[in-house]
Design a protein around this motif. Structure first.
Motif, PDB file in Angstrom:
ATOM      1  N   ARG A  11     100.972  32.824  22.687  1.00  0.00           N
ATOM      2  CA  ARG A  11     101.127  34.263  22.494  1.00  0.00           C
ATOM      3  C   ARG A  11     101.250  34.432  20.941  1.00  0.00           C
ATOM      4  N   TRP A  12     102.058  33.638  20.362  1.00  0.00           N
ATOM      5  CA  TRP A  12     101.935  33.646  18.859  1.00  0.00           C
ATOM      6  C   TRP A  12     100.789  33.600  18.216  1.00  0.00           C
ATOM      7  N   ILE A  13      99.932  32.875  18.491  1.00  0.00           N
ATOM      8  CA  ILE A  13      98.781  32.640  17.594  1.00  0.00           C
ATOM      9  C   ILE A  13      97.800  33.636  18.277  1.00  0.00           C
ATOM     10  N   GLY A  14      98.289  34.344  19.453  1.00  0.00           N
ATOM     11  CA  GLY A  14      97.109  35.345  20.155  1.00  0.00           C
ATOM     12  C   GLY A  14      96.718  36.393  19.005  1.00  0.00           C
ATOM     13  N   ALA A  15      97.894  36.564  18.163  1.00  0.00           N
ATOM     14  CA  ALA A  15      97.537  37.792  16.913  1.00  0.00           C
ATOM     15  C   ALA A  15      96.420  37.406  16.290  1.00  0.00           C
ATOM     16  N   TRP A  16      96.215  36.097  15.938  1.00  0.00           N
ATOM     17  CA  TRP A  16      94.908  35.755  15.281  1.00  0.00           C
ATOM     18  C   TRP A  16      93.518  35.935  16.024  1.00  0.00           C
ATOM     19  N   ASN A  17      93.713  35.543  17.237  1.00  0.00           N
ATOM     20  CA  ASN A  17      92.513  35.519  18.381  1.00  0.00           C
ATOM     21  C   ASN A  17      92.071  37.027  18.378  1.00  0.00           C
ATOM     22  N   ILE A  18      93.009  38.178  18.473  1.00  0.00           N
ATOM     23  CA  ILE A  18      92.855  39.505  18.454  1.00  0.00           C
ATOM     24  C   ILE A  18      92.222  39.926  17.053  1.00  0.00           C
ATOM     25  N   LYS A  19      92.905  39.563  16.029  1.00  0.00           N
ATOM     26  CA  LYS A  19      92.240  39.914  14.730  1.00  0.00           C
ATOM     27  C   LYS A  19      91.065  39.481  14.506  1.00  0.00           C
ATOM     28  N   ALA A  20      90.510  38.258  15.160  1.00  0.00           N
ATOM     29  CA  ALA A  20      89.134  37.690  14.915  1.00  0.00           C
ATOM     30  C   ALA A  20      88.159  38.688  16.039  1.00  0.00           C
ATOM     31  N   GLY A  21      88.715  39.381  16.991  1.00  0.00           N
ATOM     32  CA  GLY A  21      87.924  40.199  17.870  1.00  0.00           C
ATOM     33  C   GLY A  21      87.864  39.827  19.426  1.00  0.00           C
ATOM     34  N   GLU A  22      88.881  38.914  19.780  1.00  0.00           N
ATOM     35  CA  GLU A  22      89.213  38.637  21.026  1.00  0.00           C
ATOM     36  C   GLU A  22      89.991  39.542  21.827  1.00  0.00           C
ATOM     37  N   THR A  23      89.646  39.717  22.958  1.00  0.00           N
ATOM     38  CA  THR A  23      90.818  40.793  23.864  1.00  0.00           C
ATOM     39  C   THR A  23      91.621  39.513  24.704  1.00  0.00           C
ATOM     40  N   LEU A  24      92.767  39.672  24.510  1.00  0.00           N
ATOM     41  CA  LEU A  24      93.584  38.791  25.350  1.00  0.00           C
ATOM     42  C   LEU A  24      94.526  39.752  26.234  1.00  0.00           C
ATOM     43  N   ARG A  25      94.718  39.231  27.341  1.00  0.00           N
ATOM     44  CA  ARG A  25      95.644  39.647  28.587  1.00  0.00           C
ATOM     45  C   ARG A  25      96.268  38.666  29.180  1.00  0.00           C
ATOM     46  N   TYR A  26      97.587  39.111  29.832  1.00  0.00           N
ATOM     47  CA  TYR A  26      98.093  38.083  30.304  1.00  0.00           C
ATOM     48  C   TYR A  26      98.840  38.510  31.844  1.00  0.00           C
ATOM     49  N   MET A  27      99.214  37.681  32.639  1.00  0.00           N
ATOM     50  CA  MET A  27      99.887  37.806  33.907  1.00  0.00           C
ATOM     51  C   MET A  27     100.728  36.767  33.962  1.00  0.00           C
ATOM     52  N   THR A  28     101.887  36.797  34.815  1.00  0.00           N
ATOM     53  CA  THR A  28     102.497  35.923  35.286  1.00  0.00           C
ATOM     54  C   THR A  28     101.787  35.226  36.423  1.00  0.00           C
ATOM     55  N   ARG A  29     102.315  33.958  36.698  1.00  0.00           N
ATOM     56  CA  ARG A  29     101.669  33.209  37.825  1.00  0.00           C
ATOM     57  C   ARG A  29     102.242  34.031  39.297  1.00  0.00           C
ATOM     58  N   ALA A  30     103.599  34.501  39.473  1.00  0.00           N
ATOM     59  CA  ALA A  30     103.669  35.152  40.517  1.00  0.00           C
ATOM     60  C   ALA A  30     103.043  36.585  40.623  1.00  0.00           C
TER      61      ALA A  30
END
Length: 180
Positions: A90-109
């Motif tokens: 989650r923390w490094i996701g900010a750099w993924n997004i800055k590079a151009g990726e789209t990140l989404r999350y959901m819980t296992r439940a």
């Protein structure tokens, strides 16, 4: 199905034409190139991800691809509360997004509640251009042990349906200010 070498795997992620989607299901990944940076994060002394060679290369590749009009997206199915590794993601996701990726999350439940799991299995995969699938196999400790390329139309169509379900029920990551 065809086994992929690490070089074939990397080439596939570098040469797709339009879209790359990854479904991430593991609670932890034991990638040798990430071990030290994850340990530093967990100990409270995070290092900027762009100083880690493998991550810097990934961010540069993503940046080039998205600048060329390609789309790279992930849905990460995470524990609640997240594992230490998932907190790092989650923390490094900010750099993924800055590079151009789209990140989404959901819980296992949530994944279970909407029918994504257990239907989608316990392996991660990349869906490339909605016409081929790279399935990633892991051992119990999170080490990637092999990758297989699947082009069977039925399997690919099923992965497209799971992608759509995962995207629909997941939450986008929030853009955060980060140091370069």
């Amino acid at each position: 199905m065809r086994p992929l070498t690490d070089e074939d795997f990397a080439r596939s992620l570098a040469t797709f034409s339009h879209t790359a989607f990854r479904l991430e299901l593991q609670p932890v990944y034991s990638e040798p190139s990430e071990h030290d940076t994850v340990a530093k994060f967990v100990s409270g002394e995070p290092e900027v991800p762009t100083t880690v060679e493998g991550l810097r290369q990934w961010f540069a590749q993503v940046s080039e691809q998205t600048a060329a009009g390609k789309r790279i997206e992930r849905v990460r199915v995470q524990e609640d509360p997240p594992t230490d590794y998932q907190r790092w993601e989650r923390w490094i996701g900010a750099w993924n997004i800055k590079a151009g990726e789209t990140l989404r999350y959901m819980t296992r439940a949530t994944a279970h509640g909407v029918g994504l799991l257990p239907a989608a299995g316990d392996r991660d995969w990349w869906l490339l251009d909605s016409d081929r699938l790279i399935v990633m196999y892991f051992d119990d400790a999170g080490h990637r042990i092999r990758n297989e390329l699947i082009t069977d139309p039925e399997a690919v169509v099923q992965a497209c349906a799971w992608r759509d379900l995962a995207v629909h029920y997941s939450v986008p990551d929030q853009v955060r200010d980060i140091a370069a």
